[in-house]
Write a protein that holds these residues in place. Structure first.
Motif, mmCIF file in Angstrom:
data_model
loop_
_atom_site.group_PDB
_atom_site.id
_atom_site.type_symbol
_atom_site.label_atom_id
_atom_site.label_comp_id
_atom_site.label_asym_id
_atom_site.label_seq_id
_atom_site.Cartn_x
_atom_site.Cartn_y
_atom_site.Cartn_z
ATOM 1 N N ALA A 233 -81.027 17.629 -47.682
ATOM 2 C CA ALA A 233 -80.717 16.358 -48.340
ATOM 3 C C ALA A 233 -81.367 15.149 -47.674
ATOM 4 C CB ALA A 233 -79.205 16.158 -48.373
ATOM 5 N N ARG A 234 -81.875 15.301 -46.440
ATOM 6 C CA ARG A 234 -82.505 14.164 -45.774
ATOM 7 C C ARG A 234 -83.739 13.741 -46.559
ATOM 8 N NH1 ARG A 234 -78.400 14.725 -42.901
ATOM 9 N NH2 ARG A 234 -78.196 14.004 -40.757
ATOM 10 N N PRO A 235 -83.987 12.426 -46.707
ATOM 11 C CA PRO A 235 -85.167 11.957 -47.443
ATOM 12 C C PRO A 235 -86.455 12.532 -46.861
ATOM 13 C CG PRO A 235 -83.679 10.136 -46.968
ATOM 14 C CD PRO A 235 -83.166 11.309 -46.201
ATOM 15 N N ALA A 236 -87.453 12.701 -47.717
ATOM 16 C CA ALA A 236 -88.728 13.297 -47.287
ATOM 17 C C ALA A 236 -89.396 12.479 -46.187
ATOM 18 C CB ALA A 236 -89.663 13.435 -48.481
ATOM 19 N N ARG A 237 -89.135 11.178 -46.161
ATOM 20 C CA ARG A 237 -89.770 10.322 -45.150
ATOM 21 C C ARG A 237 -89.220 10.575 -43.741
ATOM 22 N NH1 ARG A 237 -86.183 7.100 -47.895
ATOM 23 N NH2 ARG A 237 -84.533 6.108 -46.620
ATOM 24 N N VAL A 238 -88.057 11.219 -43.660
ATOM 25 C CA VAL A 238 -87.456 11.507 -42.364
ATOM 26 C C VAL A 238 -88.185 12.684 -41.724
ATOM 27 C CG1 VAL A 238 -85.349 12.241 -41.168
ATOM 28 C CG2 VAL A 238 -85.204 10.644 -43.094
ATOM 29 N N ARG A 239 -88.588 12.503 -40.492
ATOM 30 C CA ARG A 239 -89.271 13.553 -39.728
ATOM 31 C C ARG A 239 -88.404 14.810 -39.692
ATOM 32 N NH1 ARG A 239 -89.026 13.025 -33.488
ATOM 33 N NH2 ARG A 239 -90.461 14.625 -32.681
ATOM 34 N N LEU A 240 -89.043 15.977 -39.851
ATOM 35 C CA LEU A 240 -88.314 17.238 -39.900
ATOM 36 C C LEU A 240 -87.470 17.437 -38.643
ATOM 37 C CD1 LEU A 240 -87.653 19.992 -41.149
ATOM 38 C CD2 LEU A 240 -89.772 20.874 -40.121
ATOM 39 N N ALA A 241 -88.057 17.171 -37.472
ATOM 40 C CA ALA A 241 -87.320 17.358 -36.221
ATOM 41 C C ALA A 241 -86.072 16.490 -36.190
ATOM 42 C CB ALA A 241 -88.223 17.027 -35.028
ATOM 43 N N ALA B 4 -84.149 28.633 -44.687
ATOM 44 C CA ALA B 4 -84.369 28.311 -46.096
ATOM 45 C C ALA B 4 -84.499 26.806 -46.297
ATOM 46 C CB ALA B 4 -83.216 28.859 -46.941
ATOM 47 N N ALA B 5 -83.699 26.028 -45.571
ATOM 48 C CA ALA B 5 -83.756 24.563 -45.697
ATOM 49 C C ALA B 5 -85.071 24.015 -45.149
ATOM 50 C CB ALA B 5 -82.574 23.930 -44.969
ATOM 51 N N ILE B 6 -85.526 24.567 -44.030
ATOM 52 C CA ILE B 6 -86.809 24.141 -43.453
ATOM 53 C C ILE B 6 -87.948 24.491 -44.401
ATOM 54 C CG2 ILE B 6 -88.470 24.565 -41.592
ATOM 55 C CD1 ILE B 6 -86.094 24.908 -39.695
ATOM 56 N N ASP B 7 -87.890 25.688 -44.958
ATOM 57 C CA ASP B 7 -88.913 26.126 -45.899
ATOM 58 C C ASP B 7 -88.959 25.207 -47.119
ATOM 59 O OD1 ASP B 7 -90.911 28.193 -46.536
ATOM 60 O OD2 ASP B 7 -89.596 28.630 -48.220
ATOM 61 N N GLN B 8 -87.789 24.802 -47.584
ATOM 62 C CA GLN B 8 -87.703 23.896 -48.737
ATOM 63 C C GLN B 8 -88.345 22.547 -48.408
ATOM 64 O OE1 GLN B 8 -83.735 23.412 -50.341
ATOM 65 N NE2 GLN B 8 -84.249 21.469 -51.302
ATOM 66 N N ARG B 9 -88.095 22.036 -47.221
ATOM 67 C CA ARG B 9 -88.667 20.742 -46.840
ATOM 68 C C ARG B 9 -90.182 20.824 -46.657
ATOM 69 N NH1 ARG B 9 -85.494 16.365 -45.208
ATOM 70 N NH2 ARG B 9 -87.368 15.539 -44.198
ATOM 71 N N LEU B 10 -90.665 21.944 -46.129
ATOM 72 C CA LEU B 10 -92.101 22.087 -45.896
ATOM 73 C C LEU B 10 -92.848 22.357 -47.192
ATOM 74 C CD1 LEU B 10 -92.185 24.166 -42.580
ATOM 75 C CD2 LEU B 10 -92.440 21.689 -42.872
ATOM 76 N N GLY B 11 -92.184 22.911 -48.179
ATOM 77 C CA GLY B 11 -92.839 23.196 -49.447
ATOM 78 C C GLY B 11 -93.628 24.482 -49.389
ATOM 79 N N ASP B 12 -94.275 24.817 -50.479
ATOM 80 C CA ASP B 12 -95.052 26.051 -50.589
ATOM 81 C C ASP B 12 -96.423 25.830 -49.960
ATOM 82 O OD1 ASP B 12 -96.099 28.478 -51.179
ATOM 83 O OD2 ASP B 12 -96.253 28.153 -53.345
ATOM 84 N N THR B 13 -96.552 26.173 -48.669
ATOM 85 C CA THR B 13 -97.813 25.967 -47.958
ATOM 86 C C THR B 13 -98.629 27.244 -47.826
ATOM 87 O OG1 THR B 13 -96.791 26.419 -45.810
ATOM 88 C CG2 THR B 13 -96.741 24.140 -46.599
ATOM 89 N N ARG C 207 -73.340 23.852 -44.421
ATOM 90 C CA ARG C 207 -73.332 22.388 -44.398
ATOM 91 C C ARG C 207 -74.536 21.842 -43.632
ATOM 92 N NH1 ARG C 207 -68.020 23.097 -42.722
ATOM 93 N NH2 ARG C 207 -68.425 21.923 -40.804
ATOM 94 N N ILE C 208 -74.922 22.524 -42.559
ATOM 95 C CA ILE C 208 -76.112 22.104 -41.806
ATOM 96 C C ILE C 208 -77.350 22.225 -42.688
ATOM 97 C CG2 ILE C 208 -77.675 22.757 -39.923
ATOM 98 C CD1 ILE C 208 -75.179 23.421 -38.268
ATOM 99 N N ALA C 209 -77.501 23.368 -43.359
ATOM 100 C CA ALA C 209 -78.659 23.579 -44.226
ATOM 101 C C ALA C 209 -78.707 22.540 -45.339
ATOM 102 C CB ALA C 209 -78.616 24.989 -44.805
ATOM 103 N N ALA C 210 -77.557 22.250 -45.938
ATOM 104 C CA ALA C 210 -77.501 21.263 -47.022
ATOM 105 C C ALA C 210 -77.867 19.873 -46.504
ATOM 106 C CB ALA C 210 -76.106 21.241 -47.640
#
Length: 217
Positions: free
Chosen positions: A81-89, A135-144, A74-77
């Motif tokens: 699910a947070r919008p891209a504009r929301v800071r990762l931290a 995995a969720a952090i990696d998804q938000r950061l994208g393929d860098t 649930r944490i990962a989801a």
């Protein structure tokens, strides 16, 4: 056909895990955790003790699994699910605070705080956050093109921060122990979690900034 069989097998395994953890919690609430045996849990769930050992290494682990109930996924989801504009931290912190401070049954919380072994198992359960969160952090950061270990390190650091906050919350002290040995949680858990995770914000910000620079190039 093979895929379908695999899917059905995984569903059956998940159903067995749920049955075991719910039986463990039900028995612990009724009889007290010290009076629950693995054989009792297995019998209540309709499986053998040997099958039980394929899912949980102790009664405490099963009881805590029922209380935390898939919290790591649930944490990962929530992070993903947070919008891209929301800071990762902010996305990570709010997802964790939300899932760790959601309303819990009072009797379940009392069960955890009253037992040293359950408190330890509750703390150990925080480790389950790491892999789904990575995995969720990696998804938000994208393929860098960054090494996979980078997001693993970030997720492991967040997990450590959560554990520190929980230890502070559940740490027995002269002021927090009742005459019956019950630990009265100290301080505000949301505040403790936010304080612990604030120390990791610069690292999460740096990873996000690097990802944004890579995407622009």
């Amino acid at each position: 056909m093979t895929t379908r069989r695999t899917g059905l097998r995984e569903q059956k395994k998940q159903a067995t895990r749920v049955a075991l953890r719910e039986a463990a919690l039900r028995l612990a609430l009724r009889n007290g955790p010290d009076n629950v045996r693995v054989d009792d849990i297995a019998e209540a769930a309709g499986v053998s003790p040997r099958t039980y050992n394929n899912y949980f290494s102790s009664r405490e682990q099963a009881i805590v699994a029922a209380v935390t109930a898939e919290r790591e996924s649930r944490i990962a989801a929530a992070v993903a699910a947070r919008p891209a504009r929301v800071r990762l931290a902010d996305a990570v912190t709010e997802a964790i605070v939300e899932q760790y401070t959601e309303p819990r049954d009072h009797d379940e919380l009392l069960l955890i705080t009253a037992s040293p072994t359950l408190r330890d198992a509750f703390l150990d359960a925080a480790a389950a956050i790491e892999h789904p969160l990575a995995a969720a952090i990696d998804q938000r950061l994208g393929d860098t093109g960054a090494p996979a270990t980078a997001t693993r390190v970030l997720a492991a650091s967040v997990t450590a921060g959560v554990r520190v906050a929980l230890q502070q919350w559940l740490q027995p002290s002269a002021a927090s122990l009742t005459t019956g040995g019950l630990v009265v949680p100290a301080g505000s858990l949301p505040d403790l979690l936010r304080s612990a995770l604030a120390a990791l914000a610069p690292a999460l910000d740096a990873a996000e900034e690097q990802a944004q620079q890579s995407s622009r190039h």
